[in-house]
Write an enzyme that holds these catalytic residues in place. Structure first.
Site, short mmCIF file in Angstrom:
data_model
loop_
_atom_site.label_atom_id
_atom_site.label_comp_id
_atom_site.label_asym_id
_atom_site.label_seq_id
_atom_site.Cartn_x
_atom_site.Cartn_y
_atom_site.Cartn_z
N SER A 69 0.45 3.24 -1.08
CA SER A 69 0.45 1.80 -1.35
C SER A 69 1.74 1.09 -0.97
O SER A 69 1.76 -0.13 -0.89
CB SER A 69 0.12 1.55 -2.83
OG SER A 69 1.18 1.95 -3.68
N THR B 101 -0.90 8.53 -4.34
CA THR B 101 -0.56 9.90 -4.73
C THR B 101 -1.78 10.66 -5.24
O THR B 101 -1.89 11.87 -5.03
CB THR B 101 0.54 9.88 -5.81
OG1 THR B 101 1.71 9.25 -5.27
CG2 THR B 101 0.90 11.28 -6.27
N THR C 70 0.72 4.13 -7.13
CA THR C 70 1.41 3.47 -8.24
C THR C 70 2.51 2.51 -7.79
O THR C 70 2.88 1.60 -8.53
CB THR C 70 2.04 4.51 -9.19
OG1 THR C 70 2.98 5.30 -8.46
CG2 THR C 70 0.98 5.40 -9.79
N ASP C 71 3.03 2.66 -6.56
CA ASP C 71 4.19 1.88 -6.15
C ASP C 71 3.92 0.38 -6.16
O ASP C 71 4.80 -0.41 -6.53
CB ASP C 71 4.66 2.31 -4.76
CG ASP C 71 5.46 3.60 -4.79
OD1 ASP C 71 5.58 4.20 -5.88
OD2 ASP C 71 5.98 4.01 -3.73
#
Length: 335
Positions: free
Chosen positions: A60, A12, A93-94
């Site tokens: 990710s 992101t 972040t995932d």
């Protein structure tokens, strides 16, 4: 003047609205730095020599173990240089907690490796990416960060890499540590540590290859009958992470499937599906006591996502008959 290498992988923090609608990763490391310089109200980044490298421009949630291994290899190669003081890695972040775990488990250098990312895309009017990147660079460049190992800098907080979980989809600080909270904060562009380093032990130097082992993660839930464990065995899994309810309680049917897996030579780790607390041998009748007696290894408060990386590393380097013992040794030393 400290020298930091910025490794960009997408996420992101590098995303912009696409022509088809919806955001996707697009900006390189150099473009991220250009945006940071354009938006920064603090002159901090002029006090750091910053090199940029690109590993990927990808969100990710598409990463595989092979992608994680490339990120680790790039960081390791950079730290072979004596003129580098630290590494900053931008990442979606995932699945950031998995890559954090991989580097923390293989990192044995006093110089910091600092991850960061964003919750709002780069072209959002209130993107948190530039601030997080600025803070991460400051943390990586600070002598106070040495010997802290692999870190996450996000939402003005500094966290140890393990154990760490993403616990919210959209908050500006989506990460929480189930043990002790943050290590410190970034205040006016400078890191302030209020906890001692919480580095988990790195694995001994091993010839690992994450492309080899198949490690599946199985969730326990009302009515779980062990079918997914048996399907994983049929698919060739050499390791399993079972996420039990509560303090690691899989239920009687799942315990029987765990027993079958262990008899088949599969290494089984037992974690909890809750967001905090540890696996604990409290209950029988399908509880954690039975699962551990069936041959599962209790993983303490290590999140299942990070435990999967740990088990995959071990299985890639040791025969299965040694892997279970190695897993137990790491858990014992980490707790």
């Amino acid at each position: 003047m400290p020298r930091i290498v910025l490794l960009a992988t997408g996420g992101t923090i590098s995303s912009r609205e696409s022509a088809a609608g919806g955001s996707r990763a697009s900006d390189s490391a150099a473009q991220l730095m250009a945006t940071l310089r354009a938006r920064s109200t603090v002159d901090l980044i002029t006090e750091i020599k910053i090199e940029t490298q690109d590993i990927a421009v990808e969100n990710s949630f598409n990463f595989t173990f092979a992608d994680l291994a490339r990120i680790e290899a790039a960081s390791r190669n950079i730290l072979r240089r004596d003129d580098v003081d630290g590494v900053v890695i931008t990442h979606g972040t995932d699945t950031m907690e998995e890559t954090l775990a991989l580097l923390a488990l293989t990192h044995d250098d006093v110089r910091p490796v600092v991850f960061t990312g964003a919750q709002r895309s780069l072209d959002h009017t209130d993107s948190d990416g530039p601030r997080n990147l600025r803070d991460a660079l400051a943390v990586a460049a600070s002598p106070a960060s040495r010997s802290h190992g692999v870190l996450l800098v996000f939402g003005e907080e500094i966290h140890a890499a393990i154990p760490l979980r993403k616990t919210h989809t959209s908050l500006m600080q989506p990460f929480q540590s189930p043990r002790g909270g943050a290590l410190g904060r970034v205040v006016d562009g400078k890191p302030q540590y209020f906890n001692e380093p919480r580095k988990k032990p790195a694995l001994d130097e091993i010839a690992w290859n994450l492309r080899e082992p198949r490690v599946e993660m199985i969730l326990s839930y009302p009515g779980a009958d062990g079918a997914l464990i048996r399907s994983a065995l049929e698919a060739g899994a050499s390791g399993l992470i079972v996420l039990g309810t509560g303090a690691g309680n899989p239920g009687s049917a799942m315990v029987e499937a765990i027993r079958e897996a262990v008899r088949a030579g599969v290494v089984v780790g037992l974690a909890t599906r809750t967001l905090g607390g540890s696996v604990a041998p409290i209950y029988r009748g399908g509880g954690a006591i039975d699962a551990l007696e069936a041959g599962a290894v209790g993983l303490g408060d290590l999140p299942g996502t990070q435990a999967r990386v740990l088990l995959a590393l071990i299985l890639s380097a040791y025969p299965r008959d040694q892997a279970r013992e190695r897993l137990e040794q790491w858990v014992h030393s980490a707790n």
